[in-house]
Design a protein around this motif. Structure first.
Motif, PDB file in Angstrom:
ATOM      1  N   ASN A  91       4.140 170.681 -39.339  1.00  0.00           N
ATOM      2  CA  ASN A  91       5.492 170.458 -38.812  1.00  0.00           C
ATOM      3  C   ASN A  91       5.665 168.990 -38.459  1.00  0.00           C
ATOM      4  N   LYS A  92       6.634 168.348 -39.131  1.00  0.00           N
ATOM      5  CA  LYS A  92       6.881 166.924 -38.878  1.00  0.00           C
ATOM      6  C   LYS A  92       8.233 166.809 -38.169  1.00  0.00           C
ATOM      7  N   LEU A  93       8.199 166.386 -36.921  1.00  0.00           N
ATOM      8  CA  LEU A  93       9.395 166.413 -36.067  1.00  0.00           C
ATOM      9  C   LEU A  93       9.709 165.015 -35.535  1.00  0.00           C
ATOM     10  N   PHE A  94      11.014 164.735 -35.378  1.00  0.00           N
ATOM     11  CA  PHE A  94      11.365 163.473 -34.707  1.00  0.00           C
ATOM     12  C   PHE A  94      12.431 163.713 -33.651  1.00  0.00           C
ATOM     13  N   TYR A  95      12.606 162.743 -32.756  1.00  0.00           N
ATOM     14  CA  TYR A  95      13.597 162.882 -31.681  1.00  0.00           C
ATOM     15  C   TYR A  95      14.149 161.528 -31.273  1.00  0.00           C
ATOM     16  N   ILE A  96      15.331 161.581 -30.682  1.00  0.00           N
ATOM     17  CA  ILE A  96      15.927 160.407 -30.018  1.00  0.00           C
ATOM     18  C   ILE A  96      16.471 160.988 -28.716  1.00  0.00           C
ATOM     19  N   SER A  97      15.986 160.517 -27.583  1.00  0.00           N
ATOM     20  CA  SER A  97      16.342 161.224 -26.351  1.00  0.00           C
ATOM     21  C   SER A  97      16.160 160.349 -25.116  1.00  0.00           C
ATOM     22  N   GLN A 103      13.992 156.963 -25.864  1.00  0.00           N
ATOM     23  CA  GLN A 103      12.923 156.813 -26.852  1.00  0.00           C
ATOM     24  C   GLN A 103      13.361 157.437 -28.169  1.00  0.00           C
ATOM     25  N   PHE A 104      12.919 156.837 -29.279  1.00  0.00           N
ATOM     26  CA  PHE A 104      12.862 157.613 -30.514  1.00  0.00           C
ATOM     27  C   PHE A 104      11.384 157.774 -30.820  1.00  0.00           C
ATOM     28  N   GLY A 105      11.052 158.874 -31.452  1.00  0.00           N
ATOM     29  CA  GLY A 105       9.631 159.096 -31.716  1.00  0.00           C
ATOM     30  C   GLY A 105       9.433 160.226 -32.686  1.00  0.00           C
ATOM     31  N   ALA A 106       8.187 160.448 -33.045  1.00  0.00           N
ATOM     32  CA  ALA A 106       7.853 161.497 -34.008  1.00  0.00           C
ATOM     33  C   ALA A 106       6.570 162.191 -33.589  1.00  0.00           C
ATOM     34  N   GLU A 107       6.457 163.453 -33.940  1.00  0.00           N
ATOM     35  CA  GLU A 107       5.234 164.215 -33.690  1.00  0.00           C
ATOM     36  C   GLU A 107       4.953 165.015 -34.958  1.00  0.00           C
ATOM     37  N   ALA A 108       3.698 164.978 -35.433  1.00  0.00           N
ATOM     38  CA  ALA A 108       3.301 165.797 -36.589  1.00  0.00           C
ATOM     39  C   ALA A 108       2.224 166.753 -36.123  1.00  0.00           C
ATOM     40  N   LEU A 109       2.479 168.046 -36.279  1.00  0.00           N
ATOM     41  CA  LEU A 109       1.556 169.051 -35.760  1.00  0.00           C
ATOM     42  C   LEU A 109       0.990 169.887 -36.899  1.00  0.00           C
ATOM     43  N   GLY A 110      -0.338 169.955 -36.986  1.00  0.00           N
ATOM     44  CA  GLY A 110      -0.938 170.840 -37.992  1.00  0.00           C
ATOM     45  C   GLY A 110      -1.949 170.186 -38.908  1.00  0.00           C
ATOM     46  N   GLY A 133      -2.619 177.470 -30.360  1.00  0.00           N
ATOM     47  CA  GLY A 133      -3.866 177.542 -31.109  1.00  0.00           C
ATOM     48  C   GLY A 133      -4.560 176.188 -31.183  1.00  0.00           C
ATOM     49  N   ALA A 134      -5.691 176.167 -31.900  1.00  0.00           N
ATOM     50  CA  ALA A 134      -6.436 174.907 -32.067  1.00  0.00           C
ATOM     51  C   ALA A 134      -5.768 174.096 -33.176  1.00  0.00           C
ATOM     52  N   ILE A 135      -4.655 173.472 -32.820  1.00  0.00           N
ATOM     53  CA  ILE A 135      -3.841 172.778 -33.831  1.00  0.00           C
ATOM     54  C   ILE A 135      -3.771 171.294 -33.481  1.00  0.00           C
ATOM     55  N   PRO A 136      -4.208 170.443 -34.405  1.00  0.00           N
ATOM     56  CA  PRO A 136      -4.196 169.008 -34.105  1.00  0.00           C
ATOM     57  C   PRO A 136      -2.787 168.421 -34.171  1.00  0.00           C
ATOM     58  N   GLY A 137      -2.596 167.306 -33.495  1.00  0.00           N
ATOM     59  CA  GLY A 137      -1.282 166.654 -33.519  1.00  0.00           C
ATOM     60  C   GLY A 137      -1.415 165.146 -33.394  1.00  0.00           C
ATOM     61  N   ILE A 138      -0.378 164.468 -33.806  1.00  0.00           N
ATOM     62  CA  ILE A 138      -0.324 163.005 -33.638  1.00  0.00           C
ATOM     63  C   ILE A 138       1.132 162.587 -33.528  1.00  0.00           C
ATOM     64  N   GLY A 139       1.404 161.510 -32.786  1.00  0.00           N
ATOM     65  CA  GLY A 139       2.795 161.061 -32.668  1.00  0.00           C
ATOM     66  C   GLY A 139       2.899 159.685 -32.051  1.00  0.00           C
ATOM     67  N   PHE A 140       4.135 159.236 -31.927  1.00  0.00           N
ATOM     68  CA  PHE A 140       4.391 157.975 -31.225  1.00  0.00           C
ATOM     69  C   PHE A 140       5.797 158.025 -30.641  1.00  0.00           C
ATOM     70  N   ALA A 141       6.058 157.153 -29.691  1.00  0.00           N
ATOM     71  CA  ALA A 141       7.432 156.994 -29.189  1.00  0.00           C
ATOM     72  C   ALA A 141       7.692 155.515 -28.958  1.00  0.00           C
ATOM     73  N   ALA A 142       8.952 155.114 -29.189  1.00  0.00           N
ATOM     74  CA  ALA A 142       9.338 153.708 -29.021  1.00  0.00           C
ATOM     75  C   ALA A 142      10.503 153.627 -28.046  1.00  0.00           C
ATOM     76  N   GLY A 143      10.528 152.577 -27.260  1.00  0.00           N
ATOM     77  CA  GLY A 143      11.578 152.391 -26.253  1.00  0.00           C
ATOM     78  C   GLY A 143      12.770 151.649 -26.851  1.00  0.00           C
TER      79      GLY A 143
END
Ligand code: HAM
Length: 419
Positions: A101-107, A125-132, A295-305
Motif C-alpha cells: 500500500n503506497k499512501l500519501f497525505y497533505i495535512s 506536512q506532505f508525506g508518504a508511507e509505503a506499507l508491505g 501484523g508483522a508488516i514493514p513500512g517506510i515513509g517521510f514527511a516534509a514541512g
C-alpha cells in the motif's frame, strides 16, 4: 481584539497560489510513483501517539495538544501522520486488499513547540508511507521522491543526509556501549542530555549544546555496530541512490526524534532557512504495524514541512508566480441595468471565464481603476447608447482597442476573448 494563537498563522489570499502550486506538484509527483491519497481525522486517541511515537520522545512528553472530551476520553491533535496512517491501515485491513500500500497525505499537524522562524504550533506536512515491503528499493524511492519534489520546486541549497539505525537487537547492544562511553562524563553534559542517558540516549547526538557536542564527537557510532543484514540493506539503498546520482552524505549522527525507526533514516536539510533547517525527514519503521496491533508488516515513509519549504523558496527567490489576471471586468454604465449586466457576467462565468462586476456602484472612472488593479484582460462596457441596439463595447486593456459586440451572443464574446 481576538488574535490568532501564538504559533499559528493565516494563509492569506495573496499567499494561497504558492500553496496550490506546491500541493499540485506534490500530487503530480506522488501519482507518478503510484501513491494514493489518504485523509485521516485531525484528532485520535492519545494512546495511539504514545505507543506509536514513544513516550520518551519530545513530541509525546512535551509537545502534544491533548485534551479530555465529554466522554472522558483522552484525545490528541495529530502531531504527525505515520501513527494515524498505520492505525487506518490496520483498522481497514488494507493489507488484505493489496500486499503493498503506497499512501500519501497533505495535512495540518499540531505540536506545542516554542515558535520561531520555520517552527509553528499548527503546521502542514506532505508525506508518504509505503506499507508491505522491506525492499531497499523502496527506501531509495522514498528518498528520491522527497528529493525530486523539493528540487523540482527550484530549491538549490540542499543536503540529503542518510543513516541506518539497524534493528533493535544491535541497537540495544550499541546503547550499552554508548552508556559505557558516557560513564564518568555525565557531569559535563547538559541537564537534558543527562536525563536522556536513561530515557533516549541516542538523542544526545541531536543536542545543540556545545559541551554535549564536544563529548559526543568521540562517541562510538551506531553505524559501526549494525548487524550484517542491516549493513547489506543500507549498501543496496546507497547503490540505487548512487546510480541515480542523488547527492547524499551518510551522517552517522542522524538519529531522528521518533522512536519507531529501524534501518534507513534520512533528512533533507536546507542551507537557506536558519536553524529550523530540516525540510523533510523520514525512514523505515518495520516494527510499528505490529506495535500498534497489526501484523508483522514493514513500512517506510517521510514527511516534509510546507511552511519551511515555502520559507526556503522565499529566501532563495524561487516559486515566483506570474501576476494574477482576470478575463473580463464588466463596467456598469447604467445603474438601472444591474440585473442585465449581472446576467451577462454569469453567462461568461458559465464558460469558465474569470469575470468581475462592480458591486460598489462606483463611477466609470473608479470601475476602470478597479479593472486595472485586477489586471483585467478586457473591460466590457455595459449600458449607454449601445445597449438599446443590443450591443456593448469590449475593450482590450493591453492594446487599448475597442469593438462592439452583440450582448445576446455570449459565445461570440467568448471566442473574441479567448483569441
Ligand atoms: P518529523 O521530522 O517530526 O517527522 O517532521 C517532518 C518535517 O515536518 C520536518 O522535517 C519539518 O520540515 C516539519 N516540521 C516538524 N515540526 C514542525 C514545526 N513545529 N513547524 C513547522 N514544521 C515542522 C515526522 O513527522 C515523521 N512522521 C516523518 C515520517 C513519515 N517518518 C516516517 N514516515
Amino acid at each position: 481584539m481576538i488574535k490568532a494563537i501564538t504559533g499559528t498563522k493565516d494563509t492569506l489570499p495573496s499567499e494561497i497560489n504558492k500553496w496550490y502550486l506546491l500541493e499540485n506538484l506534490v500530487k503530480k509527483i506522488f501519482s507518478c510513483y503510484n501513491y494514493k491519497e489518504i485523509r485521516t481525522p485531525v484528532f485520535e486517541e492519545t494512546a495511539l501517539f504514545c505507543r506509536g511515537i514513544g513516550t520518551s520522545t519530545d513530541i509525546v512528553s512535551k509537545e502534544m495538544y491533548t485534551f479530555i472530551d465529554r466522554r472522558e476520553t483522552s484525545l490528541t491533535l495529530k502531531p504527525e501522520m505515520t501513527a494515524s496512517v498505520v492505525r487506518s491501515f490496520i483498522e481497514n485491513a488494507m493489507d488484505k486488499k493489496q500486499s503493498l500500500n503506497k499512501l500519501f497525505y497533505i495535512s495540518p499537524m499540531f505540536r506545542q513547540e516554542r515558535p520561531q522562524a520555520g517552527r509553528f504550533r499548527q503546521f502542514h506536512q506532505f508525506g508518504a508511507e509505503a506499507l508491505g515491503s522491506n525492499d531497499p528499493l523502496l527506501d531509495a524511492e522514498m528518498i528520491i521522491m522527497a528529493y525530486n519534489i523539493i528540487s523540482n520546486i527550484g530549491l538549490k541549497n540542499l543536503e540529503v543526509k542518510i543513516n541506518s539505525l539497524g534493528v533493535p537487537e544491535s541497537r540495544e547492544k550499541y546503547k550499552t556501549e554508548l552508556r559505557k562511553f558516557l560513564a564518568g562524563k555525565e557531569a559535563g553534559l547538559s541537564e537534558d542530555s543527562k536525563k536522556r542517558i536513561d530515557t533516549n540516549i541516542l538523542r544526545i547526538f541531536d543536542s545543540k549544546d556545545e559541551n554535549d557536542q564536544k563529548i559526543m564527537a568521540d562517541a562510538p557510532l551506531l553505524i559501526n555496530h549494525l548487524d550484517d543484514e542491516s549493513i547489506a540493506h543500507f549498501e543496496k539503498v546507497k547503490k540505487v541512490l548512487d546510480s541515480l546520482k542523488i547527492p547524499y552524505t551518510v551522517d552517522p549522527k542522524l538519529v531522528r526524534g521518533l522512536d519507531y525507526y529501524t534501518n534507513t533514516t534520512f533528512e533533507i536539510i536546507s542551507g537557506s532557512v536558519g536553524s529550523q533547517s530540516a525540510l523533510c525527514g523520514g525512514g523505515r519503521y518495520n516494527l510499528l504495524v505490529e506495535q500498534l496491533g497489526g501484523g508483522a508488516i514493514p513500512g517506510i515513509g517521510f514527511a516534509a514541512g510546507i511552511e519551511r519549504i515555502l520559507l526556503a523558496c522565499e529566501n532563495e527567490n524561487v516559486l515566483n508566480l506570474p501576476e494574477e489576471k482576470i478575463d473580463v471586468y464588466v463596467v456598469r454604465l447604467d445603474k438601472e441595468l444591474d440585473a442585465e449586466a449581472y446576467l451577462l457576467a454569469e453567462s461568461l462565468r458559465k464558460e469558465n471565464l474569470q469575470v468581475e462586476v462592480d458591486y460598489l456602484l462606483r463611477s466609470v472612472k473608479a470601475q476602470m481603476r478597479e479593472a486595472n488593479r485586477l489586471n483585467a484582460k478586457y473591460a466590457l462596457f455595459f449600458g449607454g447608447e449601445e445597449y438599446s441596439s443590443g450591443e456593448a463595447v469590449l475593450k482590450n486593456m493591453s492594446e487599448g482597442t475597442e469593438e462592439k459586440i452583440n450582448i445576446k451572443d455570449s459565445l461570440s464574446i467568448i471566442s473574441k476573448i479567448q483569441r
